[in-house]
Design an enzyme around this catalytic site. Structure first.
Site, short mmCIF file in Angstrom:
data_model
loop_
_atom_site.label_atom_id
_atom_site.label_comp_id
_atom_site.label_asym_id
_atom_site.label_seq_id
_atom_site.Cartn_x
_atom_site.Cartn_y
_atom_site.Cartn_z
N ASP A 1 0.61 -1.07 -0.37
CA ASP A 1 0.04 -0.10 0.27
C ASP A 1 0.84 1.04 0.30
OD1 ASP A 1 -2.82 0.99 0.58
OD2 ASP A 1 -2.29 1.91 2.55
N GLU B 1 1.67 -0.63 -5.78
CA GLU B 1 0.41 -0.11 -5.79
C GLU B 1 1.13 1.97 -5.78
OE1 GLU B 1 -3.41 3.23 -3.63
OE2 GLU B 1 -1.59 2.19 -2.04
#
Length: 682
Positions: free
Chosen positions: A296, A347
């Site tokens: 993330d 990401e």
């Protein structure tokens, strides 16, 4: 703890720190080890000693000790006293289980009770190469996928038993799970972690989570976890100033805070933190057999000025976080040294170069990167009224200028259907019918565009409302034909994607893609071709306008009969094998051409004839340049017809395949794939 283990930890090279730190049970004896180098004293308190203080012994910054009479599920915490007189109560950073409720005590647990029966799956994974395989990921949040009638969550086992066969039936290859590592605040969706080694107890025990992974593997579905090494919350029981001073976070106040999220950043330059995080990645991959980690907020880690008004440059005067770069390279290198064919997914939302290239050539070493540029451009186009799409025509073509620079995943994730952004279906302009036609067009382009696929749960239902972590998906929509049709259409796309090699086999080179009509913004038309290694071809035609076009002509390289395998328009979708014959008429720089009717808001997949397949096997497509770009179709290329009226009778949707496995919940109907999408509206 042996000196060599301590040396490895302090050197930033330890990949199994969880075997040495935390609590380990042997019979009724529990041993403890916790890193707190600047604490004045550390004791362990818990059920096993009536919460009285059991002092631990300090060795090279690590506090260690043991206690008898301990058992599985006993709660405990570390009591840390600082030199300035404060007393801190901390959960175990390496704790593998956490109590439910508000105290967030760690709980003793024995991972040896976990039993695995996924040997066949794991062995097959060892010999697979994901780059050359179709990968379609179903992003899921356990707490809001489905709930009992009283509003309670499904637990890990219930979710696995219901979701695994459903996801398999829908044709996905992987599930990506949000919010698995323990977190205190439901509204963070699991992205503010306090227990990095503990599957959240909201849904059960570590053994229950292992059951979930095992169940998905038995169904042939890979499991990817969202992993959050970018920041952690300031909850008092967590990593925040663990021994009374910054320990897991940087000392430098200009690098310590993530002001936008109100959290603390990790100190990637501290080798003990590197050992903690890399060991954590290894823990999920080894102890729970997960198939990949989606990392993330990578951009927030790579840039020192990310969401900061004040920031301190690196030693070279730049904004790049050198420590984070080195961390990623070491992380991915060590992961691939231990595990074959797992996926490390970034990401990363900027144009940072070489994200998916090996560390030894200057890359970060990830397997895949989310293509956030493709997502932003295509969604911006999709939600624009077709009258104004001409000015955004390059939003659907620009991604091909960089599509082969990284190994990409095309994501329509939870972030795109929350906070007022609208659901995927509700982003589409127009009336009810146009929304569903736009929805199908968008997904057809997504599944034919180079890159692996990710779709957030609920998108397949054609939900009108945004995703809400506090309630289940709108399964009741499946009572309406249009929504059953949306679900069946997603299943059909997954089926085609997994069986038509041109859709997935070449995703890193122009040999797998060629524009046939890239520049017809006047008509909102796009035509391109996908190819596999044997030269098999799939021609993809899209009319992104609610106006039909008669006698539209576009060029192809070879003659013969092109056969439709999927056709979507305002009337629904069909798999009727309509034939189109290419004739020896030059168009768009090609010796042959097809003239066809392109309905309003349509997407069409056509398989090329065998002659074309054998011919292209001799060589791949060339990258178009400014000099060779196909000419814009003249007026003779097509004549627009009147807009299709939204109130007309819908044609039947022809969708193959059985109904998906039941998704049961008290008082709820089973979601099922149906064969029509015309008729009654929600």
């Amino acid at each position: 703890m042996r000196d060599e283990d301590i040396n490895s930890f302090y050197g930033g090279e330890q990949i199994d720190a969880y075997k040495h730190f935390g609590c380990h049970l042997d019979g009724d004896k529990a041993t403890f080890a916790v890193f707190a180098p600047r604490a004045a004293s550390v004791s362990v308190i818990g059920d096993f000693n009536d919460w009285s203080e059991l002092p631990l012994t300090l060795k090279r910054g690590i506090w260690m000790g043991e206690v008898k009479g301990a058992k599985v599920f006993d709660k405990y915490k570390y009591l840390i006293k600082t030199y300035d007189g404060r007393t801190l109560y901390k959960a175990d950073p390496y704790g593998v289980h956490v109590e439910t409720g508000g105290n967030f005590c760690s709980k003793i647990y024995d991972l040896s009770v976990v039993k695995w029966t996924d040997d066949a799956y794991m062995k097959a994974r060892e010999s697979s190469v994901s780059f050359k395989q179709p990968i379609s990921i179903y992003e899921a949040h356990i707490g809001s996928w489905r709930r009992y009638e009283d509003g309670n969550y499904f637990d890990y086992r219930k979710f696995a038993d219901e979701a695994a066969p459903y996801i398999k039936e829908m044709g996905y290859t992987h599930v990506e799970l949000m919010g698995i590592a323990e977190y205190p605040f439901d509204g963070s969706w699991g992205y503010q972690v306090t227990g990095y080694y503990a599957p959240t107890s909201r849904y059960g025990t570590p053994a229950d989570f292992a059951y979930l992974v095992n169940k998905f593997h038995k169904e042939g579905i890979g499991v990817i976890l969202d992993w959050v090494p970018g920041h952690f919350p300031k909850d008092s029981q967590g990593l925040y100033e663990f021994d009374g001073q910054p320990l897991y976070e940087p000392e430098d106040p200009l690098r310590r805070e993530h002001e936008e999220w109100g959290t603390r950043c990790f100190d990637y330059g501290r080798k003990e933190v590197t050992s903690f995080l890399i060991s954590n990645a290894m823990y999920w991959l080894k102890e729970y057999h997960v198939d990949g980690l989606r990392v993330d907020a990578v951009a927030s880690m790579l840039y020192l000025d990310y969401a900061r008004k004040q920031w301190r440059p690196n030693q070279y005067g730049g904004k790049e976080n050198i420590d984070a770069i080195n961390f990623f390279r070491k992380l991915n290198t060590k992961v691939y040294a231990e595990f074959k064919n797992v996926m490390m997914i970034a990401e990363e939302s900027t144009a940072w170069p070489l994200v998916t290239r090996p560390a030894d050539v200057g890359g970060l070493g990830f397997t895949y990167k989310w293509n956030m540029g493709w997502m932003n451009d295509t969604l911006s186009y999709a939600k624009t009224d077709p009258l104004f799409r001409k000015g955004l025509h390059n939003n659907l073509t620009f991604s091909l200028t960089y599509a082969f620079s990284e190994n990409y995943i095309l994501p329509i994730s939870h972030d795109e259907i929350v906070h007022g952004k609208g659901s995927l279906l509700n982003k589409m302009p127009g009336d009810y019918d146009c929304k569903f036609a736009g929805f199908r067009n968008y997904l057809m382009n997504m599944f034919a565009h180079p890159g692996k696929k990710l779709l957030m749960m609920g998108c397949e239902l054609g939900m009108f409302k945004e995703w809400d972590f506090a309630s289940e998906l709108d399964w009741g929509l499946l009572e309406y034909p249009a929504h059953r049709g949306a679900q069946a259409f997603v299943k059909k796309l997954n089926t085609l994607y997994r069986t038509i090699k041109p859709l997935y086999e070449i995703e890193d080179d122009w040999a797998g893609f060629e524009w046939l009509v890239p520049d017809d913004g006047n008509n909102n038309v796009y035509v391109y071709e996908r190819r596999d290694k044997e030269g098999n071809r799939l021609v993809c035609v899209y009319n992104m306008s609610p106006v039909a076009i008669e006698n539209y002509t576009f060029g192809v390289s070879f003659g013969g009969t092109f056969t439709e395998i999927l056709h979507s328009d305002l009337d629904g979708y069909s798999e009727k094998p309509v034939k189109h014959v290419a004739k020896a008429v030059e168009s768009h720089g090609k010796p042959m051409s097809i003239t066809m009717h392109i309905p309003a808001m349509s997407g069409i997949y056509m398989l090329a004839p065998p002659a074309a397949q054998s011919a292209t096997a001799k060589g791949g497509a060339k990258k178009p340049t400014a000099k060779t770009t196909a000419a814009k179709p003249a007026a003779k290329s097509g004549t627009k017809t009147a807009t299709v009226k939204s109130g007309q009778k819908k044609a039947a949707v022809k969708a193959e395949g059985e109904k998906p496995a039941a998704v049961k919940a008290a008082g709820a109907k089973k979601p099922a794939v149906k064969k029509t999408n015309g008729g009654k509206k929600a």
